[in-house]
Design a protein around this motif. Structure first.
Motif, mmCIF file in Angstrom:
data_model
loop_
_atom_site.group_PDB
_atom_site.id
_atom_site.type_symbol
_atom_site.label_atom_id
_atom_site.label_comp_id
_atom_site.label_asym_id
_atom_site.label_seq_id
_atom_site.Cartn_x
_atom_site.Cartn_y
_atom_site.Cartn_z
ATOM 1 N N GLY A 236 0.808 -1.218 0.000
ATOM 2 C CA GLY A 236 0.000 0.000 0.000
ATOM 3 C C GLY A 236 0.833 1.256 0.000
ATOM 4 O O GLY A 236 1.758 1.409 -0.802
ATOM 5 N N TYR A 237 0.543 2.144 0.954
ATOM 6 C CA TYR A 237 1.204 3.443 0.996
ATOM 7 C C TYR A 237 1.400 3.890 2.440
ATOM 8 O O TYR A 237 0.770 3.373 3.364
ATOM 9 N N LYS A 238 2.275 4.878 2.614
ATOM 10 C CA LYS A 238 2.380 5.569 3.891
ATOM 11 C C LYS A 238 2.488 7.063 3.623
ATOM 12 O O LYS A 238 3.069 7.491 2.621
ATOM 13 N N PHE A 239 1.905 7.847 4.530
ATOM 14 C CA PHE A 239 1.851 9.286 4.323
ATOM 15 C C PHE A 239 1.588 9.982 5.652
ATOM 16 O O PHE A 239 1.269 9.348 6.665
ATOM 17 N N LYS A 240 1.718 11.306 5.641
ATOM 18 C CA LYS A 240 1.401 12.133 6.799
ATOM 19 C C LYS A 240 0.167 12.971 6.483
ATOM 20 O O LYS A 240 -0.005 13.429 5.353
ATOM 21 N N THR A 241 -0.660 13.183 7.491
ATOM 22 C CA THR A 241 -1.813 14.052 7.314
ATOM 23 C C THR A 241 -2.113 14.753 8.633
ATOM 24 O O THR A 241 -1.449 14.523 9.645
ATOM 25 N N ILE A 253 -10.267 3.791 4.294
ATOM 26 C CA ILE A 253 -10.186 5.138 3.736
ATOM 27 C C ILE A 253 -10.029 5.057 2.226
ATOM 28 O O ILE A 253 -9.639 4.023 1.671
ATOM 29 N N ASN A 254 -10.358 6.145 1.579
ATOM 30 C CA ASN A 254 -10.190 6.251 0.134
ATOM 31 C C ASN A 254 -9.313 7.461 -0.154
ATOM 32 O O ASN A 254 -9.708 8.598 0.102
ATOM 33 N N ILE A 255 -8.102 7.206 -0.635
ATOM 34 C CA ILE A 255 -7.199 8.293 -1.004
ATOM 35 C C ILE A 255 -7.466 8.650 -2.461
ATOM 36 O O ILE A 255 -7.525 7.775 -3.320
ATOM 37 N N GLN A 256 -7.629 9.915 -2.725
ATOM 38 C CA GLN A 256 -7.985 10.414 -4.057
ATOM 39 C C GLN A 256 -7.264 9.662 -5.179
ATOM 40 O O GLN A 256 -6.040 9.631 -5.245
ATOM 41 N N ASN A 257 -8.053 9.018 -6.046
ATOM 42 C CA ASN A 257 -7.563 8.313 -7.243
ATOM 43 C C ASN A 257 -6.741 7.055 -6.955
ATOM 44 O O ASN A 257 -6.286 6.396 -7.895
ATOM 45 N N LEU A 258 -6.533 6.714 -5.693
ATOM 46 C CA LEU A 258 -5.713 5.545 -5.381
ATOM 47 C C LEU A 258 -6.547 4.349 -4.936
ATOM 48 O O LEU A 258 -6.033 3.244 -4.819
ATOM 49 N N GLY A 259 -7.816 4.557 -4.659
ATOM 50 C CA GLY A 259 -8.688 3.445 -4.304
ATOM 51 C C GLY A 259 -8.834 3.235 -2.808
ATOM 52 O O GLY A 259 -8.336 4.006 -1.991
ATOM 53 N N GLU A 260 -9.536 2.156 -2.450
ATOM 54 C CA GLU A 260 -9.834 1.866 -1.051
ATOM 55 C C GLU A 260 -8.636 1.247 -0.342
ATOM 56 O O GLU A 260 -7.952 0.385 -0.884
ATOM 57 N N MET A 261 -8.415 1.708 0.885
ATOM 58 C CA MET A 261 -7.312 1.225 1.711
ATOM 59 C C MET A 261 -7.831 0.915 3.111
ATOM 60 O O MET A 261 -8.821 1.492 3.560
ATOM 61 N N ILE A 262 -7.140 0.023 3.801
ATOM 62 C CA ILE A 262 -7.416 -0.231 5.209
ATOM 63 C C ILE A 262 -6.218 0.266 6.013
ATOM 64 O O ILE A 262 -5.070 -0.050 5.692
ATOM 65 N N VAL A 263 -6.489 1.057 7.036
ATOM 66 C CA VAL A 263 -5.408 1.602 7.861
ATOM 67 C C VAL A 263 -4.789 0.480 8.683
ATOM 68 O O VAL A 263 -5.473 -0.204 9.438
ATOM 69 N N ASP A 264 -3.484 0.302 8.529
ATOM 70 C CA ASP A 264 -2.763 -0.763 9.221
ATOM 71 C C ASP A 264 -2.071 -0.253 10.482
ATOM 72 O O ASP A 264 -2.036 -0.922 11.502
ATOM 73 N N LYS A 265 -1.522 0.959 10.406
ATOM 74 C CA LYS A 265 -0.783 1.512 11.541
ATOM 75 C C LYS A 265 -0.876 3.033 11.520
ATOM 76 O O LYS A 265 -0.859 3.645 10.457
ATOM 77 N N VAL A 266 -0.980 3.630 12.705
ATOM 78 C CA VAL A 266 -1.019 5.088 12.824
ATOM 79 C C VAL A 266 -0.095 5.517 13.959
ATOM 80 O O VAL A 266 -0.094 4.914 15.035
ATOM 81 N N THR A 267 0.693 6.553 13.709
ATOM 82 C CA THR A 267 1.495 7.181 14.757
ATOM 83 C C THR A 267 1.044 8.631 14.877
ATOM 84 O O THR A 267 1.094 9.385 13.908
ATOM 85 N N TYR A 268 0.569 8.999 16.064
ATOM 86 C CA TYR A 268 0.113 10.363 16.328
ATOM 87 C C TYR A 268 1.268 11.120 16.984
ATOM 88 O O TYR A 268 1.816 10.670 17.998
ATOM 89 N N ILE A 279 -0.301 13.095 11.945
ATOM 90 C CA ILE A 279 -0.308 11.645 12.098
ATOM 91 C C ILE A 279 0.402 11.021 10.903
ATOM 92 O O ILE A 279 0.331 11.525 9.783
ATOM 93 N N GLU A 280 1.135 9.955 11.174
ATOM 94 C CA GLU A 280 1.789 9.181 10.128
ATOM 95 C C GLU A 280 0.988 7.899 9.945
ATOM 96 O O GLU A 280 0.768 7.157 10.904
ATOM 97 N N VAL A 281 0.541 7.655 8.730
ATOM 98 C CA VAL A 281 -0.406 6.580 8.458
ATOM 99 C C VAL A 281 0.190 5.568 7.484
ATOM 100 O O VAL A 281 0.786 5.948 6.474
ATOM 101 N N GLU A 282 0.027 4.294 7.799
ATOM 102 C CA GLU A 282 0.384 3.218 6.874
ATOM 103 C C GLU A 282 -0.900 2.477 6.511
ATOM 104 O O GLU A 282 -1.644 2.055 7.396
ATOM 105 N N VAL A 283 -1.155 2.361 5.212
ATOM 106 C CA VAL A 283 -2.380 1.711 4.748
ATOM 107 C C VAL A 283 -2.041 0.558 3.814
ATOM 108 O O VAL A 283 -0.980 0.539 3.187
ATOM 109 N N VAL A 284 -2.958 -0.409 3.746
ATOM 110 C CA VAL A 284 -2.797 -1.519 2.811
ATOM 111 C C VAL A 284 -3.896 -1.423 1.760
ATOM 112 O O VAL A 284 -5.054 -1.122 2.072
#
Length: 323
Positions: A236-241, A253-268, A279-284
């Motif tokens: 998947g992907y990882k990003f900050k928001t 979650i649905n990231i614009q144009n990237l499709g449906e993802m499930i959040v695997d890990k979050v660091t606040y 927050i730093e998010v890792e999604v699959v």
């Protein structure tokens, strides 16, 4: 690899009126610290399993005003006695006039004072009550043919852990029975891998859910809400928001144009020195995860069939030897 997308550059120093507050409660006493009055930083890690949920708080030159007392403008010195008696802790964060969420509920495990120049700081490590369950040593042996779900329920009943919900992607039998010894965390990890499920403990209740399940309706995230860049990972992907308590492990979650993802890990993350507040998010990716699960399920089923064939052959030879 980073995706070449138009993401928003973010000034950490002045982000929409940041709010951070931590409250410690023990018996009838309460200590409250917030970002407006104290040098407060925090770091929370959460993943889908629930057993890495930890909070680290850093406070400098701190004092506290008890709930219910008149605010005279003077802060009382921190009551180390309360903090050393493992109080319940609530940490909340968000923005003024928008969202302010409780990100963590647990208890203080340890408090360590340190000096930085003339300032005294306190590093406070917090955990959750489910940690005690994961460290429980289990020694069990069950007859052949017992299913994954039955093993889970039997182990939970054995150690006095309540059952929240047990729903597995696959629920196959152990042809040769089940015999294991070790801490609960390791045993549950193995069963979760075989059943292509995830597990967590919440409020002294054990939950197993399919790996592709999620806790909510879809949350949409626009590229304008991404800080800096999006990086690709194996699944998947990882990003900050921006700080958002609704984005947590196991939500979809649905990231614009990237499709449906499930959040695997979050660091606040909230840092008073650097101004970082995000927050730093890792999604699959649901499609990639589904494909991976399909491949692993084939291996699990083949292994189970092989064990069953060996058992049948063994029983056959045993019967023939009796003739």
């Amino acid at each position: 690899m980073s995706l070449n997308v138009d993401v928003k550059k973010f000034n950490y120093d002045k982000p929409f009126g940041k709010l951070m507050e931590v409250e410690f409660i023990k018996d009838d006493r309460s200590l409250i610290y917030d970002l407006k009055n104290f040098d407060l930083s925090f770091n929370i890690e959460k993943d889908r399993t629930g057993y890495s949920n930890t909070l680290e708080i850093t406070l400098f030159n701190i004092g506290a005003k008890e709930i219910g007392t008149e605010d005279t403008g003077e802060q009382n010195q921190v009551d180390i006695d309360i903090l050393s008696r493992k109080p319940v802790v609530f940490l909340s964060a968000g923005y003024e006039n928008t969202q302010f969420d409780i990100l963590f509920k647990g208890y203080v495990e340890d408090i360590k004072p340190f000096f930085e120049g003339n300032d005294i700081g306190y590093k406070i490590i917090c955990g959750q009550a489910n940690d005690k369950w994961y460290k429980t040593i289990v020694n069990v042996k069950y007859a052949e043919g017992i299913h994954y779900s039955e093993v889970i329920k039997n182990i939970a009943n054995l150690i006095g852990l309540g059952i929240g919900k047990i729903e597995l992607t696959v629920d196959l039998p152990y042809p040769r029975g089940y015999s294991e010894q070790g801490n609960l965390k390791k045993l549950l990890e193995d069963i979760a891998k075989n059943s292509q499920s995830i597990f967590y403990i919440e409020e002294d209740l054990l939950y197993f859910t399919p790996a592709l399940s999620s806790l909510n309706d879809l949350i949409d995230i626009d590229f304008s809400e991404i800080i800096d860049k999006i990086e690709e990972t194996d699944l998947g992907y990882k990003f900050k928001t921006f700080m958002n308590g609704n984005i947590k492990p196991n939500v979809k979650i649905n990231i614009q144009n990237l499709g449906e993802m499930i959040v695997d890990k979050v660091t606040y993350i909230g840092e008073f020195e650097t101004g970082e507040f995000h927050i730093e998010v890792e999604v699959v990716d649901v499609t990639l995860l589904s494909r991976k699960i399909g491949e692993e399920l084939t291996e699990v089923r083949n292994d189970a069939q092989e064990q069953l064939n060996k058992k049948i052959e063994k029983d056959k030879k045993k019967e023939e030897s009796k003739k």
